[in-house]
Each structure stands twice: as structure tokens, then as C-alpha cells.
Design a protein around this motif. Structure first.
Motif, PDB file in Angstrom:
ATOM      1  N   LYS A 195       0.836  -1.297   0.332  1.00 30.96           N
ATOM      2  CA  LYS A 195      -0.338  -0.108   0.204  1.00 30.96           C
ATOM      3  C   LYS A 195       1.103   1.148   0.295  1.00 30.96           C
ATOM      4  N   HIS A 196       1.494   1.210   0.656  1.00 30.79           N
ATOM      5  CA  HIS A 196       3.104   2.175   0.426  1.00 30.79           C
ATOM      6  C   HIS A 196       3.159   2.125  -0.796  1.00 30.79           C
ATOM      7  N   TRP A 197       4.498   1.071  -1.506  1.00 33.08           N
ATOM      8  CA  TRP A 197       5.658   1.103  -2.351  1.00 33.08           C
ATOM      9  C   TRP A 197       4.525   1.470  -3.397  1.00 33.08           C
ATOM     10  N   LEU A 198       3.217   1.276  -3.346  1.00 31.69           N
ATOM     11  CA  LEU A 198       2.510   1.493  -4.512  1.00 31.69           C
ATOM     12  C   LEU A 198       3.063   2.544  -5.671  1.00 31.69           C
ATOM     13  N   ASN A 199       1.991   3.712  -4.343  1.00 32.96           N
ATOM     14  CA  ASN A 199       1.992   4.914  -5.331  1.00 32.96           C
ATOM     15  C   ASN A 199       3.627   5.839  -4.864  1.00 32.96           C
ATOM     16  N   ARG A 200       4.374   5.294  -4.688  1.00 34.71           N
ATOM     17  CA  ARG A 200       6.166   5.503  -4.740  1.00 34.71           C
ATOM     18  C   ARG A 200       6.716   5.026  -6.010  1.00 34.71           C
ATOM     19  N   TRP A 201       6.241   3.772  -6.506  1.00 34.19           N
ATOM     20  CA  TRP A 201       6.310   3.355  -8.022  1.00 34.19           C
ATOM     21  C   TRP A 201       5.816   4.420  -9.096  1.00 34.19           C
ATOM     22  N   LYS A 202       4.984   4.550  -8.894  1.00 32.18           N
ATOM     23  CA  LYS A 202       3.377   6.136  -9.306  1.00 32.18           C
ATOM     24  C   LYS A 202       4.409   6.761  -9.644  1.00 32.18           C
ATOM     25  N   VAL A 203       5.488   7.124  -8.910  1.00 30.49           N
ATOM     26  CA  VAL A 203       5.911   8.162  -8.409  1.00 30.49           C
ATOM     27  C   VAL A 203       7.088   8.924  -9.167  1.00 30.49           C
ATOM     28  N   ILE A 204       7.744   7.454  -8.981  1.00 32.19           N
ATOM     29  CA  ILE A 204       9.338   7.288  -9.644  1.00 32.19           C
ATOM     30  C   ILE A 204       9.049   6.449 -10.954  1.00 32.19           C
ATOM     31  N   GLY A 205       7.771   5.600 -11.398  1.00 35.79           N
ATOM     32  CA  GLY A 205       8.283   5.761 -13.448  1.00 35.79           C
ATOM     33  C   GLY A 205       7.335   7.047 -13.633  1.00 35.79           C
ATOM     34  N   THR A 206       6.898   7.544 -12.773  1.00 36.39           N
ATOM     35  CA  THR A 206       6.768   8.661 -13.522  1.00 36.39           C
ATOM     36  C   THR A 206       7.394  10.207 -13.917  1.00 36.39           C
ATOM     37  N   ILE A 207       8.959  10.185 -12.773  1.00 37.95           N
ATOM     38  CA  ILE A 207       9.613  10.646 -12.956  1.00 37.95           C
ATOM     39  C   ILE A 207      10.831   9.876 -14.181  1.00 37.95           C
ATOM     40  N   TYR A 208      10.581   8.921 -14.297  1.00 36.98           N
ATOM     41  CA  TYR A 208      11.449   8.220 -15.106  1.00 36.98           C
ATOM     42  C   TYR A 208      10.752   8.338 -16.533  1.00 36.98           C
ATOM     43  N   ALA A 209       9.720   7.964 -16.717  1.00 36.74           N
ATOM     44  CA  ALA A 209       9.136   8.628 -17.978  1.00 36.74           C
ATOM     45  C   ALA A 209       9.176  10.389 -18.680  1.00 36.74           C
TER      46      ALA A 209
END
Length: 229
Positions: A195-209
Motif C-alpha cells: 500500500k505504500h510502495w505502489l504510490n512510490r513506484w507510480k511517482v518514480i515511474g512518472t519521473i523516469y518517463a
């Protein structure tokens, strides 16, 4: 193993692993290409391209990379076909804009457009560097080492063709949209989230993209705007 691969989770697992493999390659490839704008003499990029072309480890990785692309592309169409077969009767259209992102609802379309971009990219540069050659690839000598002038081939393409430059800018943007969903989705499928890391992966993914999209679009713009002079 065969039952795992034919199951829905198994197919998504293969897509996620191949996707993450390509995520790493895309970042490395961008790092090399950014050398185009950090040294107007072209020496840095030529040395980088020469290293990638002659390093034994890279030569081993090339067919693996090609296989990764093929698996990811073929598997995506296979998954879409399986999903289509599972619902032969079309559901009533719903407004899903609030439930999912535009990129997540159009991953196959984005992937198809990125594939077109990849094919044209290979024809313009990879095929010429590896197989057919080009007059612009005349040998240069840098620090006593002979190598092809890959910088001349790439820079001339963007300087002399606005259409090609615009095409690459659009390709970079499409790749960014595709990655904005694919990055975090891969970690989600592999179970590397909570529940914590899903949002983190989304943020990291957006920055990476965003970084990937900006990185790939700034290269043609650099030459189109004459900043290399």
C-alpha cells in the motif's frame, strides 16, 4: 512452467520482466546518445558508439536485447488477443477516465506507435552502422584508435531533415507516455509493492518517463535549433 505461462498471471509476469529489461536498456541508450550534445567535436559520442560496437559483452547482449524486444512486443499482442477472446461480446462503453489513466487504457496503441518509431530508428542508424554502411561513416582516429564517425551520421540526419527531427520528438513523447504506466505496472505485477510502495513506484515511474521523454526529444532539438554551432 507451461501452465504458468498460459495463465493470466504468468503472461503478465513475462510482460513485466521483459519490460523492466527494456527499461534498463532505454536508460543506458539515452546516456550514450546524450554524448551527442555534450561534445560538439563528436569525439565522445564516437568513442561511446565504438565501445558499444566492439565490446565483447555488448556483442553478447545484443541478441538478448533483440529477444527481449520481440518477447515484449509479441506478448503484448498475444495478451490483447487473449483479453479480446475472453469477452467476445463487447461491453457497453463506460467512461473510465476517472478510474485509470489515458496511457493505461491505450498501452497497445502506444506500444504499436513506439514499434513504428523503433523500426524507423533501426533503418536510419543501426542498420547503416552495422550492415550497409554510409558515406558519412568514414573512419576517424581518436587517441590513436580508428573508428566510424557515427556522430556525423546522426547529427547530419537531424540537421538536414526537419521531418526526421519532428518524428523523433514525437517518438520520445510516445515512449514517455508508454513508460509512465508500464514502469510501475511491471513492479505491481511482480508483487514488488504494497500500500505504500505502489504510490512510490507510480511517482518514480512518472519521473523516469519524463526524464526519458525529455532526454530523447532534446537531442533532435539541439541540432534542429543549431545549438551545435
Amino acid at each position: 512452467m507451461s501452465k504458468f505461462l498460459t495463465a493470466s498471471i504468468g503472461r503478465k509476469f513475462v510482460m513485466s520482466l521483459s519490460g523492466l529489461f527494456l527499461v534498463v536498456f532505454i536508460a543506458v541508450h539515452l546516456g550514450l546518445n546524450l554524448l551527442l550534445i555534450f561534445d560538439n567535436s563528436g569525439d565522445l559520442f564516437n568513442q561511446g558508439a565504438h565501445f558499444m560496437a566492439t565490446n565483447p559483452l555488448i556483442k553478447i547482449m545484443e541478441p538478448i536485447l533483440g529477444l527481449g524486444f520481440i518477447i515484449h512486443i509479441v506478448w503484448s499482442f498475444f495478451l490483447e488477443y487473449q483479453n479480446w477472446k475472453a469477452r467476445p461480446v463487447k461491453y457497453a462503453k463506460k467512461n473510465m477516465s476517472g478510474a485509470s489513466s489515458w496511457a493505461s487504457r491505450n498501452m497497445l496503441v502506444l506500444g504499436g506507435l513506439v514499434l513504428v518509431f523503433l523500426i524507423i530508428h533501426l533503418i536510419n542508424f543501426f542498420v547503416k552502422m552495422k550492415f550497409t554502411g554510409d558515406p558519412l561513416l568514414d573512419e576517424v582516429t581518436i587517441n590513436g584508435e580508428h573508428m566510424h564517425n557515427a556522430y556525423a551520421l546522426v547529427s547530419s540526419a537531424f540537421i538536414n531533415s526537419t521531418v526526421l527531427g519532428v518524428f523523433y520528438i514525437l517518438g520520445g513523447a510516445l515512449l514517455g507516455f508508454h513508460l509512465s504506466h508500464g514502469f510501475w505496472s511491471a513492479f505491481h505485477t511482480l508483487g514488488l509493492n504494497n500500500k505504500h510502495w505502489l504510490n512510490r513506484w507510480k511517482v518514480i515511474g512518472t519521473i523516469y518517463a519524463i526524464l526519458i521523454a525529455v532526454g530523447y526529444t532534446v537531442i533532435p532539438l539541439y541540432f534542429m535549433l543549431g545549438l551545435y554551432k
